[in-house]
Write a protein that holds these residues in place. Sequence first.
Motif, short mmCIF file in Angstrom:
data_model
loop_
_atom_site.label_atom_id
_atom_site.label_comp_id
_atom_site.label_asym_id
_atom_site.label_seq_id
_atom_site.Cartn_x
_atom_site.Cartn_y
_atom_site.Cartn_z
N VAL A 180 -16.40 21.33 -56.69
CA VAL A 180 -15.93 22.34 -55.73
C VAL A 180 -14.64 21.89 -55.04
O VAL A 180 -14.37 22.27 -53.91
CB VAL A 180 -17.03 22.68 -54.69
N THR A 181 -13.85 21.10 -55.75
CA THR A 181 -12.61 20.61 -55.16
C THR A 181 -11.66 21.75 -54.81
O THR A 181 -11.04 21.75 -53.74
CB THR A 181 -11.92 19.61 -56.12
N THR A 182 -11.52 22.72 -55.67
CA THR A 182 -10.54 23.79 -55.45
C THR A 182 -10.78 24.58 -54.17
O THR A 182 -9.87 24.70 -53.36
CB THR A 182 -10.47 24.72 -56.68
N PRO A 183 -11.98 25.10 -53.90
CA PRO A 183 -12.14 25.87 -52.66
C PRO A 183 -12.06 25.02 -51.39
O PRO A 183 -11.80 25.53 -50.32
CB PRO A 183 -13.49 26.55 -52.80
N TRP A 184 -12.27 23.72 -51.51
CA TRP A 184 -12.23 22.82 -50.35
C TRP A 184 -11.06 21.85 -50.46
O TRP A 184 -11.14 20.68 -50.07
CB TRP A 184 -13.56 22.05 -50.24
N MET A 185 -9.93 22.32 -50.97
CA MET A 185 -8.78 21.46 -51.22
C MET A 185 -8.29 20.76 -49.95
O MET A 185 -7.80 19.63 -50.01
CB MET A 185 -7.64 22.25 -51.86
N ASP A 186 -8.42 21.39 -48.78
CA ASP A 186 -7.98 20.73 -47.55
C ASP A 186 -8.80 19.47 -47.28
O ASP A 186 -8.28 18.48 -46.76
CB ASP A 186 -7.98 21.67 -46.35
N LEU A 187 -10.08 19.47 -47.67
CA LEU A 187 -10.90 18.26 -47.54
C LEU A 187 -10.45 17.21 -48.54
O LEU A 187 -10.44 16.01 -48.23
CB LEU A 187 -12.38 18.58 -47.73
N ALA A 188 -10.09 17.65 -49.75
CA ALA A 188 -9.62 16.70 -50.76
C ALA A 188 -8.33 16.02 -50.29
O ALA A 188 -8.17 14.80 -50.43
CB ALA A 188 -9.40 17.41 -52.09
N VAL A 189 -7.42 16.79 -49.71
CA VAL A 189 -6.17 16.23 -49.21
C VAL A 189 -6.47 15.22 -48.11
O VAL A 189 -5.93 14.10 -48.10
CB VAL A 189 -5.23 17.34 -48.71
N ALA A 190 -7.36 15.56 -47.18
CA ALA A 190 -7.73 14.64 -46.10
C ALA A 190 -8.39 13.38 -46.66
O ALA A 190 -8.17 12.27 -46.18
CB ALA A 190 -8.65 15.33 -45.11
N GLY A 191 -9.19 13.55 -47.72
CA GLY A 191 -9.89 12.42 -48.32
C GLY A 191 -8.98 11.39 -48.96
O GLY A 191 -9.38 10.24 -49.17
N MET A 192 -7.74 11.76 -49.24
CA MET A 192 -6.79 10.80 -49.81
C MET A 192 -6.49 9.66 -48.84
O MET A 192 -6.01 8.61 -49.25
CB MET A 192 -5.49 11.50 -50.22
N ALA A 193 -6.80 9.82 -47.56
CA ALA A 193 -6.59 8.75 -46.57
C ALA A 193 -7.66 7.66 -46.68
O ALA A 193 -7.49 6.59 -46.10
CB ALA A 193 -6.59 9.33 -45.16
N LEU A 194 -8.72 7.92 -47.41
CA LEU A 194 -9.80 6.94 -47.57
C LEU A 194 -9.45 5.95 -48.67
O LEU A 194 -8.72 6.28 -49.60
CB LEU A 194 -11.11 7.64 -47.92
N PRO A 195 -10.01 4.74 -48.60
CA PRO A 195 -9.78 3.78 -49.69
C PRO A 195 -10.47 4.22 -50.98
O PRO A 195 -11.57 4.78 -50.94
CB PRO A 195 -10.40 2.48 -49.17
N PRO A 196 -9.85 4.00 -52.14
CA PRO A 196 -10.50 4.34 -53.40
C PRO A 196 -11.88 3.68 -53.50
O PRO A 196 -12.07 2.55 -53.07
CB PRO A 196 -9.54 3.77 -54.46
N ALA B 116 -16.36 28.98 -50.00
CA ALA B 116 -16.98 28.48 -51.24
C ALA B 116 -16.90 29.49 -52.37
O ALA B 116 -16.80 29.11 -53.54
CB ALA B 116 -18.42 28.08 -50.97
N ALA B 117 -16.94 30.77 -52.04
CA ALA B 117 -16.95 31.82 -53.05
C ALA B 117 -15.57 32.38 -53.35
O ALA B 117 -15.44 33.33 -54.12
CB ALA B 117 -17.88 32.95 -52.59
N SER B 118 -14.53 31.81 -52.77
CA SER B 118 -13.20 32.40 -52.88
C SER B 118 -12.41 31.88 -54.08
O SER B 118 -12.69 30.81 -54.63
CB SER B 118 -12.42 32.16 -51.60
N SER B 119 -11.41 32.63 -54.45
CA SER B 119 -10.47 32.22 -55.50
C SER B 119 -9.58 31.12 -54.93
O SER B 119 -9.53 30.93 -53.71
CB SER B 119 -9.60 33.41 -55.90
N ARG C 174 -6.97 28.87 -50.12
CA ARG C 174 -5.80 28.33 -49.40
C ARG C 174 -5.49 29.16 -48.15
O ARG C 174 -5.18 28.62 -47.10
CB ARG C 174 -4.57 28.28 -50.32
N GLU C 175 -5.59 30.46 -48.26
CA GLU C 175 -5.36 31.36 -47.12
C GLU C 175 -6.41 31.11 -46.03
O GLU C 175 -6.07 31.00 -44.85
CB GLU C 175 -5.43 32.81 -47.61
N LEU C 176 -7.67 30.99 -46.42
CA LEU C 176 -8.73 30.74 -45.44
C LEU C 176 -8.57 29.37 -44.80
O LEU C 176 -8.77 29.21 -43.59
CB LEU C 176 -10.10 30.87 -46.11
N ALA C 177 -8.18 28.37 -45.58
CA ALA C 177 -7.98 27.02 -45.05
C ALA C 177 -6.83 26.98 -44.05
O ALA C 177 -6.87 26.23 -43.07
CB ALA C 177 -7.73 26.03 -46.18
#
Length: 144
Positions: A52-68, A93-96, A101-104
């Motif tokens: 579910v990376t795509t609908p929650w992309m803002d969380l994925a971007v924030a997660g880049m601050a964490l260590p691998p 979760a159900a969005s395109s 991106r608009e909702l985020a």
Amino acid sequence: MEFPVDVALAELVPQLPTGPRWWYEVKLDGHRTVLWRLAETVRLQARSGRDVTTPWMDLAVAGMALPPGVVLDGEAVVVVDGQVSFEAAQARAASSPARSRELAARHPALLISGVRAGSLRLLRGREPAFQQVDRTVPARHSMV
């Protein structure tokens, strides 16, 4: 750990257990989400194991601050007018991709999380970096 993982599920009991080995979390109205910080990217997994990376992309971007190597098991929530909104999380979760991106942009998500037991080994020696996440992630992408 390999993607996807089985998530721990809540269990209804008549009385809360006590003792030093028990931890408790508040149950929020969001979507159960596992965040995987990989060497070059972040992946997000739903309770079902679906990516579910795509609908929650803002969380994925924030997660880049964490260590691998860090894996966070938590709840993706959306706050609207100062309240956690399950409806907003469902819509996200159900969005395109374009709609998510608009909702985020209007209401960025938060990942409310504990650390999966397997990640504790990965964090050993990196605790200060993990504790600094809240200060290093831009405010509009906060992770708690």
